[in-house]
Design an enzyme around this catalytic site. Structure first.
Site, PDB file in Angstrom:
ATOM      1  N   TYR B 166       0.817  -1.201   0.000  1.00 47.04           N
ATOM      2  CA  TYR B 166       0.000   0.000   0.000  1.00 47.04           C
ATOM      3  C   TYR B 166       0.862   1.268   0.000  1.00 47.04           C
ATOM      4  CZ  TYR B 166      -4.653   2.003   0.612  1.00 47.04           C
ATOM      5  OH  TYR B 166      -5.837   2.644   0.432  1.00 47.04           O
ATOM      6  N   GLU B 173       2.404   6.442  -6.951  1.00 42.53           N
ATOM      7  CA  GLU B 173       1.379   7.318  -7.513  1.00 42.53           C
ATOM      8  C   GLU B 173       1.700   8.790  -7.284  1.00 42.53           C
ATOM      9  OE1 GLU B 173      -2.392   6.025  -5.929  1.00 42.53           O
ATOM     10  OE2 GLU B 173      -1.811   3.942  -6.240  1.00 42.53           O
TER      11      GLU B 173
END
Lengths: 308, 244
Positions: B166, B173
């Site tokens: 995660y 990103e």
């Protein structure tokens, strides 16, 4: 007179929270809530949900003890609705915001547009008209909140005020920014478009107000009765023949008028979102009417005649 | 957050069967099994593609191009999952699923595809790898759950790998969006300026910055939600038998 005993249990944990003895048979749930509040001062009556079944519907304040399906030792379940705030407070706050915010953009208060435009006014008269319409709309809403509406519920959850104000204030700022922008472009079809838009807007404002008055008159002061609304002598209420919630119909019309008047995409977006929300409310209201009244007129649609 | 979209389904699997829950019918279950198998295969293809390209080139650079098409296809295909929730054959929230899938699709198309210059960035590899491993585990988890034969290993992987994947995905990103900023500003990509007849403006550069800022409140919430789920699902390891 035989007195009742009332025990109140927590709906989730089933813990015994309160035991009341010598309760009058004609005591209302409202009165029981007051008694419960005495032993638990943090749970004022507005945030109490009292039900017969832990997962059941809340009982109404007006319900009378002896008319409920309980024995002489009545067991009720309690759920905390969370901090509450009055509907009037929420409405006043959420409507005062757009009124003031829009005016800030209209008067081009510093830090919004480039400094050379501070405190200047738009050269387009439609911008002045739009400000008058927008302000009139929210002043009308504030006055209706204070003098016209008769609310079924006194309170709503506290978190609603943050949600509602973000919505109203946010959209007001977004719309006002563009309409009052120095680079604003007036409607393509000029005066014709603006005139038509103004007529639609005013017609729907009067319509919406007429409906609010008609609904108010259905309900005696201080009461929470529900009756089927019918057309009155006022032609603006004749729409009740075709629609259950014409207040929303007229509201949509007002904002369509304002969209046409300003030819501004954010206004169209606000109109669309409002329409979606009002349709959800209208469908719910329409369903309640159908459930409660066997003789409810079948010709009526929730919000748009014959369509929706 | 888009990084490992670990899914929102609270029901691990078997503990829902003794509640009065109306699960998907047989036809829906068959469809979902096929869907999840296809998605597992798709992300395996991407994984294999990455490994092969790495071995062929000998470097981490520019691996995006070798899996660009399957990545776009299978990540976009995940939009179907919103439909599954809306129709009711999957018990997750439409809003939450929609949010997670849309953020992935946004990164795939509106950032990586749209801003050619970031495609060779290493940050792209970072999130692509995170997504690939996550999705292979997630889709096989759903497949096995639907068939009522969930190997403990898959359940463990699903609720453990995210701990690293995660943050890895989020880092990839954010770095990618950050890398795109100067190009977006220079070209005015997806932006509208005033004046125009719709009296509307949109600055994509500012929008991307706001998207980056939104990770600050959102990522911790989603991360800790998965942590809580992990404790709930894996916490009673001693009580449940290993064969589900």
């Amino acid at each position: 007179m035989k007195h009742y005993e009332v025990e109140i249990l927590d709906a989730k944990t089933k813990d015994k929270l309160c035991f009341l003895d010598k309760v009058e048979p004609n005591a209302t749930i409202g009165e029981i809530k007051s008694m419960f509040h005495k032993s638990h001062p943090q749970w004022y009556p507005a945030r109490q949900s009292i039900r017969l079944d832990p997962k059941g519907k809340s009982l109404k304040d007006e319900d009378v003890l002896q008319h409920l399906p309980v024995g002489t030792t009545a067991t009720f379940y309690f759920r905390d609705l969370g901090a509450q705030i009055s509907w009037v407070t929420v409405f006043l706050t959420e409507y005062a915001g757009p009124l003031l915010i829009y005016l800030m953009f209209y008067f081009r208060v510093p830090f919004i547009y480039a400094p050379k435009y501070d405190f200047t006014t738009s050269k387009h008269w439609v911008v002045h008209l739009a400000c008058m319409c927008h302000s009139f709309h929210y002043v009308k809403r504030l006055l209706e909140t204070l003098f016209v509406h008769r609310f079924s519920h006194g309170t709503m959850p506290l978190r609603n005020i943050f949600k509602n104000c973000t919505y109203y204030w946010g959209f007001a700022a977004w719309m006002a920014y563009y309409i009052n922008h120095p680079l604003y472009t007036p409607p393509i079809y000029g005066e014709q478009q603006i005139r038509l838009a103004l007529i639609v807007f005013l017609f729907c404002q009067i319509g919406n107000f007429s409906i609010h008055i008609a609904l108010r008159n259905l309900r005696p002061p201080g009461s929470k009765t529900r009756k089927i609304p019918y057309p009155t002598k006022n032609p603006f209420t004749w729409i009740f023949l075709l629609v259950s919630c014409p207040n929303y119909t007229y509201e949509l019309g007002s904002w369509l008028g304002f969209t046409l008047m300003t030819q501004c995409l954010p206004v169209a977006a606000f109109t669309l979102v409002g329409f979606i929300q009002m349709t959800v409310w209208a469908k719910g209201k329409h369903r309640s009417y159908l459930k409660e009244f066997r003789d409810y007129p079948t010709l009526r649609s929730p919000i748009l005649p014959f369509i929706l | 957050m888009s990084a490992p979209a670990m899914g929102t389904s609270k029901t691990a699997h078997s503990d829902s069967s003794n509640k009065k829950k109306k699960g998907p019918g047989t036809l829906a279950t068959a469809y979902l099994v096929i869907y999840n198998v296809v998605m597992t295969a798709g992300w395996l293809v991407i994984a294999v593609g990455l490994v092969r390209a790495y071995l062929a080139r000998g470097s981490y650079h520019g691996l995006y191009y070798s899996i660009e098409k399957p990545l776009k296809f299978f990540q976009t295909g995940a939009l179907l999952e919103i439909l599954h929730c809306a129709v009711g054959i999957v018990p997750s929230s439409v809003v939450l699923t929609g949010f997670q899938v849309m953020s992935r699709v946004f990164l795939t198309w509106a950032v990586t595809h749209s801003v050619r210059e970031v495609q060779s960035e290493d940050s792209v590899l970072l999130f692509v790898v995170a997504w690939t491993v996550t999705e292979i585990i997630r889709y096989s988890f759903y497949t096995f759950s639907l068939l009522n034969h969930l190997p403990y290993l898959i359940k463990w992987a699903r609720y453990t790998f995210f701990i690293v994947l995660y943050p890895m995905g989020v880092a990839g990103e954010l770095l990618t969006i950050y890398a795109a900023l100067p190009y977006v500003q220079k070209t005015g990509l997806y932006s509208i300026t005033l004046p125009n007849k719709y009296n509307f403006s949109f600055d994509y550069h500012t929008f991307l910055i706001l998207v980056m800022v939104s990770y600050i409140p959102l990522f911790p919430q989603l991360y800790f939600h998965m942590m809580r789920q992990r404790k709930k699902v894996l916490g009673h390891v001693e009580e449940y038998s290993k064969v589900e």
